[in-house]
Design a protein around this motif. Structure first.
Motif, short mmCIF file in Angstrom:
data_model
loop_
_atom_site.label_atom_id
_atom_site.label_comp_id
_atom_site.label_asym_id
_atom_site.label_seq_id
_atom_site.Cartn_x
_atom_site.Cartn_y
_atom_site.Cartn_z
N GLN A 1 0.91 5.34 0.95
CA GLN A 1 0.17 6.32 1.74
C GLN A 1 0.84 7.68 1.62
N PHE B 1 -0.29 -5.39 8.92
CA PHE B 1 0.46 -4.36 8.22
C PHE B 1 1.86 -4.21 8.82
N GLY B 2 2.82 -3.91 7.97
CA GLY B 2 4.10 -3.43 8.44
C GLY B 2 3.95 -1.99 8.91
N THR B 3 4.99 -1.47 9.55
CA THR B 3 4.91 -0.12 10.10
C THR B 3 5.13 0.96 9.06
N LEU C 1 3.60 0.79 2.82
CA LEU C 1 3.24 -0.21 3.82
C LEU C 1 3.14 -1.57 3.18
N ARG D 1 -1.31 12.81 4.91
CA ARG D 1 -2.68 13.26 5.15
C ARG D 1 -3.72 12.49 4.33
N LYS D 2 -3.33 11.30 3.87
CA LYS D 2 -4.26 10.47 3.11
C LYS D 2 -4.28 9.06 3.68
N GLY D 3 -5.30 8.29 3.31
CA GLY D 3 -5.34 6.90 3.70
C GLY D 3 -4.50 6.04 2.76
N PRO D 4 -4.12 4.86 3.20
CA PRO D 4 -3.36 3.95 2.33
C PRO D 4 -4.18 3.56 1.10
N PHE E 1 -8.50 5.41 10.76
CA PHE E 1 -8.92 5.15 9.40
C PHE E 1 -10.09 4.18 9.36
N LEU F 1 -4.09 0.69 -2.21
CA LEU F 1 -3.45 -0.53 -2.67
C LEU F 1 -2.65 -0.26 -3.94
N ARG G 1 -12.21 15.51 9.89
CA ARG G 1 -10.83 15.26 9.46
C ARG G 1 -9.86 15.45 10.62
N PHE H 1 -9.45 2.71 1.79
CA PHE H 1 -9.39 3.47 3.03
C PHE H 1 -9.93 4.89 2.83
N GLY H 2 -10.45 5.44 3.90
CA GLY H 2 -10.78 6.86 3.92
C GLY H 2 -9.53 7.68 4.15
N SER H 3 -9.68 8.99 4.19
CA SER H 3 -8.53 9.89 4.36
C SER H 3 -8.13 10.07 5.80
N LEU I 1 4.02 1.74 15.18
CA LEU I 1 3.13 0.61 15.45
C LEU I 1 2.31 0.21 14.24
N GLY I 2 2.28 1.05 13.25
CA GLY I 2 1.53 0.72 12.05
C GLY I 2 0.03 0.80 12.26
N TYR J 1 0.86 -1.18 0.00
CA TYR J 1 0.00 0.00 0.00
C TYR J 1 0.90 1.24 0.00
#
Lengths: 113, 113
Positions: free
Chosen positions: A38, A103-105, A88, A41-44, B90, A46, B9, B104-106, B41-42, A36
């Motif tokens: 990222q 998930f990895g860090t 990620l 300020r955004k989500g991951p 998220f 794919l 947000r 994912f969302g933001s 921690l991811g 993933y």
């Protein structure tokens, strides 16, 4: 020991470089392997996924899985400043009716123009 | 419109306050998830839901509760916020349980003071 280990970086490379991002894992039951991306300020989102050992290529990106070594990699060719993000790795293992996603860090990548 | 929308947000709240984070999706997926992301921690799973009547605890559900109001809406509540719940939250949705293809969302940046 964490199930998935990923070097947090940061990794800084010049534009055009080949980037190698890696994760190791301990659970041999993992079936799906994902990367993933990222942005700040955004989500991951794919980027790529693979189901088995071997390579999968998508444009400038290549995902590699080595189940015998429990090691996965993401290669980025001709890196661009727009590739600057946190990457990620993620892996999934069956857990009853669904898969557990670990998930990895994340590795922070900066591509310098 | 984004496939997965999270509100607010950003939020700063005081210790002991109740707060709700909201998530809505337009993907039409049954599966929805809440994660929190902390440096080093991811992403860690808080709760997940397979449909409106099916809610499951994740690995770090203590101090949190959820509500699935409809297929498209999944809310996360902190009944009495504490400072170590300061994190990036998220919401995500997926079509199936294989573990890949999450959208994912933001994110919501929550600070508890």
């Amino acid at each position: 020991q964490k199930e998935v280990e990923q070097d947090p970086g940061p990794l800084s490379v010049p534009e055009g470089a080949i980037v190698s991002l890696n994760c190791t894992y301990s659970n041999s039951a993992f079936q799906y392997f994902m990367w993933y991306r990222q942005y700040s300020r955004k989500g991951p989102e794919l980027l790529m996924y693979t189901y088995s050992s071997g390579n999968k290529e998508d444009g400038r990106f290549t995902a590699q899985v080595d189940k015998s070594s429990k090691y996965i990699s993401l290669f980025i060719r001709d890196s661009q400043p727009s590739d600057s993000a946190t990457y990620l790795c993620a892996m999934s293992v069956p857990r009853g009716a669904t898969n557990k996603l670990i998930f990895g860090t994340g590795t922070l990548l900066a591509v310098q123009p | 419109d984004a496939d997965v929308t999270q509100t607010p947000r950003n939020r700063i709240t005081k210790t002991g306050k109740r707060i709700m984070l909201e998530c809505s999706q337009t993907k039409g997926h049954d599966r929805m998830y809440w994660y929190r992301q902390d440096p080093g921690l991811g992403l860690r799973l808080i709760y997940y839901s397979f449909d409106v009547k099916d809610i499951n605890k994740g690995e770090i559900s203590d101090g949190y509760s959820v509500s699935r109001q409809a297929q498209a809406k999944f809310s996360l509540s902190l009944e009495s916020a504490i400072p170590n719940q300061t994190a990036l939250y998220f919401c995500a949705t997926s079509e199936d349980g294989t573990g890949y293809g999450y959208t994912f969302g933001s994110g919501t940046r929550l600070t508890v003071v």
